[in-house]
Scaffold this motif. Structure first.
Motif, PDB file in Angstrom:
ATOM      1  N   LEU A 136      55.346  44.240  36.408  1.00  0.00           N
ATOM      2  CA  LEU A 136      55.253  42.790  36.592  1.00  0.00           C
ATOM      3  C   LEU A 136      53.906  42.384  37.187  1.00  0.00           C
ATOM      4  O   LEU A 136      53.821  41.535  38.073  1.00  0.00           O
ATOM      5  CB  LEU A 136      56.402  42.289  37.485  1.00  0.00           C
ATOM      6  CG  LEU A 136      57.819  42.553  36.960  1.00  0.00           C
ATOM      7  CD1 LEU A 136      58.861  42.065  37.958  1.00  0.00           C
ATOM      8  CD2 LEU A 136      58.023  41.878  35.612  1.00  0.00           C
ATOM      9  N   GLY A 137      52.855  43.035  36.731  1.00  0.00           N
ATOM     10  CA  GLY A 137      51.503  42.699  37.169  1.00  0.00           C
ATOM     11  C   GLY A 137      51.035  43.393  38.416  1.00  0.00           C
ATOM     12  O   GLY A 137      49.872  43.245  38.807  1.00  0.00           O
ATOM     13  N   ALA A 138      51.896  44.179  39.058  1.00  0.00           N
ATOM     14  CA  ALA A 138      51.511  44.883  40.293  1.00  0.00           C
ATOM     15  C   ALA A 138      51.290  46.359  39.994  1.00  0.00           C
ATOM     16  O   ALA A 138      52.174  47.016  39.440  1.00  0.00           O
ATOM     17  CB  ALA A 138      52.599  44.734  41.352  1.00  0.00           C
ATOM     18  N   PRO A 139      50.123  46.920  40.331  1.00  0.00           N
ATOM     19  CA  PRO A 139      49.877  48.353  40.131  1.00  0.00           C
ATOM     20  C   PRO A 139      50.897  49.202  40.874  1.00  0.00           C
ATOM     21  O   PRO A 139      51.292  48.868  41.999  1.00  0.00           O
ATOM     22  CB  PRO A 139      48.468  48.547  40.701  1.00  0.00           C
ATOM     23  CG  PRO A 139      47.842  47.189  40.641  1.00  0.00           C
ATOM     24  CD  PRO A 139      48.956  46.218  40.888  1.00  0.00           C
ATOM     25  N   LEU A 140      51.319  50.281  40.259  1.00  0.00           N
ATOM     26  CA  LEU A 140      52.353  51.137  40.848  1.00  0.00           C
ATOM     27  C   LEU A 140      51.893  51.852  42.107  1.00  0.00           C
ATOM     28  O   LEU A 140      52.712  52.358  42.870  1.00  0.00           O
ATOM     29  CB  LEU A 140      52.817  52.167  39.816  1.00  0.00           C
ATOM     30  CG  LEU A 140      53.573  51.598  38.611  1.00  0.00           C
ATOM     31  CD1 LEU A 140      53.817  52.686  37.579  1.00  0.00           C
ATOM     32  CD2 LEU A 140      54.892  50.977  39.051  1.00  0.00           C
ATOM     33  N   VAL A 147      51.678  43.886  46.877  1.00  0.00           N
ATOM     34  CA  VAL A 147      52.742  43.632  45.913  1.00  0.00           C
ATOM     35  C   VAL A 147      53.440  42.304  46.194  1.00  0.00           C
ATOM     36  O   VAL A 147      53.942  41.647  45.301  1.00  0.00           O
ATOM     37  CB  VAL A 147      53.777  44.789  45.941  1.00  0.00           C
ATOM     38  CG1 VAL A 147      54.879  44.553  44.932  1.00  0.00           C
ATOM     39  CG2 VAL A 147      53.087  46.104  45.670  1.00  0.00           C
ATOM     40  N   ALA A 148      53.460  41.900  47.474  1.00  0.00           N
ATOM     41  CA  ALA A 148      54.147  40.664  47.839  1.00  0.00           C
ATOM     42  C   ALA A 148      53.540  39.458  47.132  1.00  0.00           C
ATOM     43  O   ALA A 148      54.171  38.421  47.004  1.00  0.00           O
ATOM     44  CB  ALA A 148      54.086  40.460  49.355  1.00  0.00           C
ATOM     45  N   GLY A 149      52.301  39.579  46.664  1.00  0.00           N
ATOM     46  CA  GLY A 149      51.660  38.471  45.969  1.00  0.00           C
ATOM     47  C   GLY A 149      52.082  38.365  44.515  1.00  0.00           C
ATOM     48  O   GLY A 149      51.640  37.471  43.805  1.00  0.00           O
ATOM     49  N   VAL A 201      55.983  52.132  51.235  1.00  0.00           N
ATOM     50  CA  VAL A 201      55.612  53.167  50.266  1.00  0.00           C
ATOM     51  C   VAL A 201      55.047  52.490  49.022  1.00  0.00           C
ATOM     52  O   VAL A 201      55.237  51.292  48.818  1.00  0.00           O
ATOM     53  CB  VAL A 201      56.832  54.046  49.881  1.00  0.00           C
ATOM     54  CG1 VAL A 201      57.361  54.786  51.091  1.00  0.00           C
ATOM     55  CG2 VAL A 201      57.922  53.208  49.224  1.00  0.00           C
ATOM     56  N   PRO A 202      54.336  53.236  48.173  1.00  0.00           N
ATOM     57  CA  PRO A 202      53.839  52.643  46.928  1.00  0.00           C
ATOM     58  C   PRO A 202      54.985  52.097  46.083  1.00  0.00           C
ATOM     59  O   PRO A 202      56.130  52.547  46.192  1.00  0.00           O
ATOM     60  CB  PRO A 202      53.142  53.816  46.235  1.00  0.00           C
ATOM     61  CG  PRO A 202      52.821  54.774  47.325  1.00  0.00           C
ATOM     62  CD  PRO A 202      53.910  54.636  48.328  1.00  0.00           C
ATOM     63  N   LEU A 203      54.664  51.141  45.236  1.00  0.00           N
ATOM     64  CA  LEU A 203      55.676  50.526  44.387  1.00  0.00           C
ATOM     65  C   LEU A 203      56.412  51.569  43.549  1.00  0.00           C
ATOM     66  O   LEU A 203      57.624  51.459  43.329  1.00  0.00           O
ATOM     67  CB  LEU A 203      55.009  49.485  43.470  1.00  0.00           C
ATOM     68  CG  LEU A 203      55.921  48.733  42.505  1.00  0.00           C
ATOM     69  CD1 LEU A 203      57.020  47.998  43.249  1.00  0.00           C
ATOM     70  CD2 LEU A 203      55.095  47.758  41.671  1.00  0.00           C
ATOM     71  N   ALA A 204      55.693  52.597  43.086  1.00  0.00           N
ATOM     72  CA  ALA A 204      56.320  53.658  42.291  1.00  0.00           C
ATOM     73  C   ALA A 204      57.421  54.364  43.081  1.00  0.00           C
ATOM     74  O   ALA A 204      58.488  54.661  42.545  1.00  0.00           O
ATOM     75  CB  ALA A 204      55.266  54.667  41.847  1.00  0.00           C
ATOM     76  N   ALA A 205      57.172  54.643  44.365  1.00  0.00           N
ATOM     77  CA  ALA A 205      58.184  55.289  45.205  1.00  0.00           C
ATOM     78  C   ALA A 205      59.369  54.354  45.427  1.00  0.00           C
ATOM     79  O   ALA A 205      60.516  54.791  45.505  1.00  0.00           O
ATOM     80  CB  ALA A 205      57.573  55.711  46.534  1.00  0.00           C
ATOM     81  N   GLY A 206      59.093  53.050  45.536  1.00  0.00           N
ATOM     82  CA  GLY A 206      60.172  52.078  45.655  1.00  0.00           C
ATOM     83  C   GLY A 206      61.031  52.047  44.403  1.00  0.00           C
ATOM     84  O   GLY A 206      62.258  51.905  44.481  1.00  0.00           O
ATOM     85  N   LEU A 207      60.390  52.209  43.253  1.00  0.00           N
ATOM     86  CA  LEU A 207      61.124  52.261  41.987  1.00  0.00           C
ATOM     87  C   LEU A 207      62.004  53.512  41.940  1.00  0.00           C
ATOM     88  O   LEU A 207      63.130  53.473  41.442  1.00  0.00           O
ATOM     89  CB  LEU A 207      60.125  52.258  40.832  1.00  0.00           C
ATOM     90  CG  LEU A 207      60.677  52.141  39.416  1.00  0.00           C
ATOM     91  CD1 LEU A 207      61.465  50.853  39.246  1.00  0.00           C
ATOM     92  CD2 LEU A 207      59.538  52.193  38.401  1.00  0.00           C
ATOM     93  N   TYR A 208      61.478  54.623  42.468  1.00  0.00           N
ATOM     94  CA  TYR A 208      62.273  55.852  42.566  1.00  0.00           C
ATOM     95  C   TYR A 208      63.502  55.600  43.453  1.00  0.00           C
ATOM     96  O   TYR A 208      64.628  55.980  43.108  1.00  0.00           O
ATOM     97  CB  TYR A 208      61.430  56.986  43.152  1.00  0.00           C
ATOM     98  CG  TYR A 208      62.199  58.258  43.400  1.00  0.00           C
ATOM     99  CD1 TYR A 208      62.297  59.244  42.422  1.00  0.00           C
ATOM    100  CD2 TYR A 208      62.851  58.478  44.612  1.00  0.00           C
ATOM    101  CE1 TYR A 208      63.017  60.412  42.647  1.00  0.00           C
ATOM    102  CE2 TYR A 208      63.575  59.636  44.841  1.00  0.00           C
ATOM    103  CZ  TYR A 208      63.649  60.601  43.857  1.00  0.00           C
ATOM    104  OH  TYR A 208      64.379  61.748  44.086  1.00  0.00           O
ATOM    105  N   LEU A 209      63.292  54.940  44.587  1.00  0.00           N
ATOM    106  CA  LEU A 209      64.404  54.636  45.493  1.00  0.00           C
ATOM    107  C   LEU A 209      65.475  53.804  44.810  1.00  0.00           C
ATOM    108  O   LEU A 209      66.673  54.056  44.962  1.00  0.00           O
ATOM    109  CB  LEU A 209      63.882  53.887  46.727  1.00  0.00           C
ATOM    110  CG  LEU A 209      63.244  54.693  47.842  1.00  0.00           C
ATOM    111  CD1 LEU A 209      62.704  53.758  48.916  1.00  0.00           C
ATOM    112  CD2 LEU A 209      64.255  55.669  48.454  1.00  0.00           C
TER     113      LEU A 209
END
Length: 225
Positions: A136-140, A147-149, A201-209
């Motif tokens: 959604l436009g935010a780098p992983l 990312v909040a932006g 954590v990075p967005l990628a780790a949040g996606l893992y969670l």
């Protein structure tokens, strides 16, 4: 990072980048996102035997609760005798007090790898290609303040909250009448710790969670039937 940890990081990096390259013709910019989800699902599938064992352990522990309570009351003044009796009871039942934590502990190396892969600009001696992926436009590879932006963190936070709510309901359902108010409060609140973790954590780790906690909710629902 110690040199002996570089090998698994490099191996995971090459595996993930190969998967991203394979998926890219079909999924475009979301290839890295899909790759993370697929890798997480494969990890959880491999851990199903541990999850089944943990579930059986929790059921056995619930069945032992009356005996545990009796032993605690009987040997309250003798901690050493109490520990021996508890160990004997656990040995006879074939379970341990920590059985329910097995799947979580087994996942820690994979979560660490995901965090590492999306926190470094150089991996395996080359520029990290994975952090160029986006959601959604935010780098992983970015963290919460950036990312909040974008809508990415809001979407992730909402989905984590929904999964945490279902997880809390499941945990509360597993508690019996002997559970203390503190235990019930913890069961209600601890699942929402994923929201706090995702913020650091990075967005990628949040996606893992998100993927792994959603799997856990579905898995526990199936196992409880």
């Amino acid at each position: 990072m110690p040199s002996f940890l570089e090998a698994p990081v490099a191996g995971a990096y090459h595996l993930l980048t190969s998967l991203v390259s394979t998926l890219q013709p079909l999924t475009g910019a979301y290839a890295a996102v899909i790759a993370i989800v697929l890798c997480t699902l494969v990890v959880r599938l491999c851990l199903v035997p541990l999850s089944v064992r943990a579930h059986r352990g929790l059921k056995a522990r619930a069945a032992m609760m009356p005996q545990l309570k009796q032993l605690t009351e009987r040997h309250r003044g003798n901690p050493e005798r109490l520990q021996r009796e508890l160990a004997k009871l656990q040995s006879e039942s074939g379970t341990t007090m920590f059985a329910g934590f097995l799947p979580t502990l087994a996942q820690l190396p994979f979560f660490w790898l995901m965090y590492t892969l999306f926190s470094r600009t150089i991996v395996a001696g080359e520029s990290n290609q994975l952090i160029s992926g986006s959601l959604l436009g935010a780098p992983l590879g970015v963290h919460w303040p950036i990312v909040a932006g974008t809508p990415a963190f809001l979407v992730l936070a909402v989905l984590l909250a929904v999964v945490a709510w279902f997880s809390a309901r499941l945990q509360l359902r597993q508690l019996d009448e002997t559970a203390t108010p503190m235990s019930r409060r913890l069961a209600r609140l601890l699942p929402f710790g994923t929201l706090l973790t995702a913020a650091f954590v990075p967005l990628a780790a949040g996606l893992y969670l998100l993927t792994t906690t959603a799997w856990t909710v579905v898995e526990r629902t199936v196992l409880q039937r």
